[in-house]
Enzyme design. Structure first.
Site, PDB file in Angstrom:
ATOM      1  N   GLU A 233       0.796  -1.249   0.076  1.00 16.52           N
ATOM      2  CA  GLU A 233       0.120  -0.045  -0.157  1.00 16.52           C
ATOM      3  C   GLU A 233       0.816   1.288  -0.065  1.00 16.52           C
ATOM      4  OE1 GLU A 233      -0.678  -2.588   1.932  1.00 16.52           O
ATOM      5  OE2 GLU A 233      -2.951  -3.264   1.460  1.00 16.52           O
TER       6      GLU A 233
ATOM      7  N   HIS B 198     -10.904  -5.116   9.560  1.00 19.77           N
ATOM      8  CA  HIS B 198     -11.647  -5.013   8.394  1.00 19.77           C
ATOM      9  C   HIS B 198     -12.891  -3.928   8.537  1.00 19.77           C
ATOM     10  CE1 HIS B 198      -8.687  -7.734   6.975  1.00 19.77           C
ATOM     11  NE2 HIS B 198      -9.050  -7.941   5.787  1.00 19.77           N
TER      12      HIS B 198
END
Lengths: 356, 332
Positions: free
Chosen positions: A90, A159
């Site tokens: 990322e 998440h």
């Protein structure tokens, strides 16, 4: 179909607009596709946005079509250069997206789950948000990022976050939170066409939501909220999925004779101070509903603005209905208790207005 | 030697300009004319010069907190740089960036970056733009960083990305032996950082970073590979900073005199002068005339900086965004 036949997401004053009922996920993909057709400099990057490559031909398989199949089919149309699958890096690929934005492209980055933003946070904070300012206005960073937030799907602590307030705190970034198919179309198009870095946060609970979407090409001005319902007794302020919860709460309140107004903020940075003040001046009561944790949150920021600028119009305290100061739990009952529910909003309004 | 006369003159001019800019900048800093912290790069003139000698304004570089040399080698104006360090309105970034954030997008300079390693993926992104537009042959990305950044995760992510996407990137690691005060022998797991390139499937080359000719040759090969669409190269340029980590840092606290003496003997400017006069490629007279021009340029840069106005107070709020519906002043 027109808005007068559908539940009108555009709010009062927008009747007889042509369109149809569509699913949030389809509108998201169609909008992305339209923007890629509109501008050849727009490309998409992220993990498994097509997903899988053929061992022999090396061609993309589109096995996933993105997290939640959000970008399914786009790689066949645009090819792997414009639908660029990235390794799980990322910081690296958000940094590369910023570099490509600084040099003339308009990258769109899918960060999959919103929690993953922290892995790329330095790039977002130190490069995307600051380049224009610290280089004296020499450059612009036309970058769009999106990711999926929210509890309620059993994705547990890492998440399911909704900490968009962390992003709204950063000068140089813009943050938008669609709450239905209408707003995701207008906000995603606006984000991609905008010359500043914009983060669009999708609550996962919205992905399979249906709603009316106008046919025409349109953008929603960044920084504007909207009325989803007009009322006179109390203002319910929602953002992202809590705008849905506020509408459900307003329906329940109507049954006991409370006339609630519902605001959907849509943008968190910049945000619409005027609509908050205008509504509170009329209803004199306000409840802000946020799935983020309560400390230093958007709910707190909206409350501060209302206290500062509409204090004399308030009949009672500014109330906030938020998640607890806790990570998102896995167990379904605990998770449901974590999220602000319409019943929580109704209970808070009853207390505020002294109703039984 | 396979370098044109014009290029040799450019190389000497650039290295001497970097040297004198850093010395002049330090003088001004100690006089109190700089508004903040500065990180001099004198001693490290060869890597930016030998690399940027192969670049044009269409190529992009990323830089670091020790970025003045990269800026100068990429063609930035020394007066605008000096004014920036002095925090003036005429500075390269209007006085809002300072020594650690000098950028010039018209020159292909993506900006110096004060987060160690953070500019590395930006150069990868610039290379991605080149590949996307099919202009790799005229636009490569060069990322300058130090031995300190070699321990940052984002370097490793960037190397992997550049390799798997076969991007026209040069990873230019200026190993000056120290990350702040921490020696590379303590903090880096290998003697040659370039050896890590093999693990990412790209060539890794160790170069004498005090010798501009060696840098020029190695960079020439790496950049030719990038322009030909053959992907990234990692260059480790072993070099040395003559001053401390920042202007007030006393190197005597952590470096031994014999080490400093060793690198003074390898001084990149003296090495260049010796080489070109011995091989009769440039005359002593020409070298002196270049030095004289630079001395005047530095006087002009200081005068420009000192005589420039402060930024307008309103610029505090400007350029946070291209557009924002309701700019937010500080609450009072």
């Amino acid at each position: 179909m027109t808005t007068s036949q559908a539940n009108n997401p555009l709010g009062p004053g927008y009747d007889n607009v042509a369109g149809s009922v569509k699913r949030f996920r389809d509108v998201f993909r169609d909008t992305l596709r339209a923007e890629m057709i509109r501008d050849e400099d727009v490309f998409l990057m992220g993990e498994d946005i097509s997903g899988g490559f053929d061992r022999d031909t090396k061609e993309p398989l589109d096995a996933w079509g993105g997290p939640f199949a959000a970008t399914k089919g786009l790689v066949q149309e645009f090819g792997p250069e414009r639908i660029r699958d990235a390794p799980i890096s990322e910081a690296g690929f958000v940094g590369a997206a910023i570099g490509s934005a600084l040099t003339g492209l308009r990258p769109v980055v899918d960060l999959m789950y919103f929690d993953f933003v922290t892995v790329a946070f330095d790039q977002l904070l130190s490069n995307a948000a600051k380049s224009r300012y610290m280089f004296g206005g020499q450059t612009r960073v036309p970058l769009t990022l999106f990711a999926r937030s929210g509890a309620g799907t059993g994705h547990a602590a890492q998440h399911s976050e909704s900490f968009y307030s962390m992003l709204a705190h950063i000068p140089g970034l813009k943050v938008v939170v669609p709450s239905d198919p209408y707003s995701v179309k207008g906000l995603l198009a606006a984000a991609i066409r905008d010359d500043d870095p914009v983060f669009l946060v999708n609550d996962k609970k919205l992905i399979n939501l249906d709603g009316f979407v106008p046919d025409e090409d349109y953008v929603i001005e960044l920084g504007k909220g909207r009325y989803l319902r007009r009322g006179s007794d109390v203002t319910l302020v929602g953002m992202s999925y809590t705008s849905v919860a506020c509408q459900k709460a307003a329906d329940q309140l109507a049954e006991i004779g409370v006339d609630a107004e519902v605001i959907d903020m849509m943008s968190l940075s910049p945000f619409d101070e005027d609509i908050l003040i205008e509504s509170v001046q009329k209803t004199n009561n306000v409840v802000i509903v946020d799935e983020d944790t309560p400390r230093a949150s958007m709910a707190s920021e909206f409350a501060a603005v209302i206290a500062d600028k509409a204090f004399d119009h308030l009949d009672g305290p500014i109330k906030r209905v938020t998640a607890p100061h806790a990570p998102v739990p896995y167990n379904r009952d605990l998770e449901n208790a974590f999220m602000p529910q319409p019943e929580d909003v109704v209970g808070t309004v009853k207390n505020l207005l002294g109703r039984e | 030697m396979d370098i044109s006369k014009e290029k040799l003159e450019w190389i000497y001019t650039t290295m001497y300009r970097i040297r004198r800019f850093e010395e002049t900048m330090l003088e001004q800093t100690f006089k109190g004319n700089s508004m903040g912290v500065t990180h001099p790069s004198d001693g490290q003139e060869a890597p930016p010069t030998g690399i940027c000698a192969h670049l044009t304004d269409k190529d992009w570089i990323g830089s670091t907190h020790r970025g003045h040399g990269h800026c100068i080698a990429k063609g930035l104006d020394t007066s605008a740089m000096m004014a920036e360090i002095m925090g003036k309105a005429t500075g390269q970034c209007g006085g809002k960036g300072g020594s650690m954030h000098i950028a010039d997008f018209s020159k292909g300079m993506l900006g110096a970056n004060a987060i160690v390693g953070a500019s590395i993926p930006l150069a990868v992104g610039a290379a991605l733009t080149a590949k996307y537009k099919g202009i790799e042959n005229e636009s490569v990305g060069v990322s300058f960083f130090g031995d300190g950044a070699s321990s940052q995760g984002v370097l490793h992510e960037s190397m992997n990305l550049a390799a798997v996407w076969k991007l026209p990137v040069i990873f230019a690691c200026e190993n000056n032996g120290y990350a702040e005060a921490t020696p590379a022998w303590y903090a880096v797991s290998t003697d040659d950082i370039a050896s890590r390139a093999e693990g990412y499937g790209m060539p890794g080359v160790v170069v004498d970073g005090m010798d501009v000719f060696a840098v020029y040759d190695a960079a020439g090969e790496a950049i030719a590979r990038a322009r030909a669409g053959e992907g990234p190269t990692f260059l480790e340029l072993k070099t040395y900073r003559y001053h401390g980590h920042f202007h007030a840092d006393d190197t005597k606290k952590y470096r031994k005199p014999d080490e400093e003496e060793f690198y003074q003997q390898k001084d990149p400017l003296k090495h260049f002068e010796k080489t070109v006069t011995k091989q009769k490629l440039m005359t002593a007279k020409k070298l002196k005339s270049i030095r004289d021009d630079i001395e005047q340029e530095m006087l002009d840069a200081v005068e420009f900086g000192l005589n420039s106005p402060m930024p307008d107070a309103s610029s505090l709020y400007e350029d946070v965004y291209v557009n924002y519906s309701n700019p937010i002043p500080g609450l009072r």
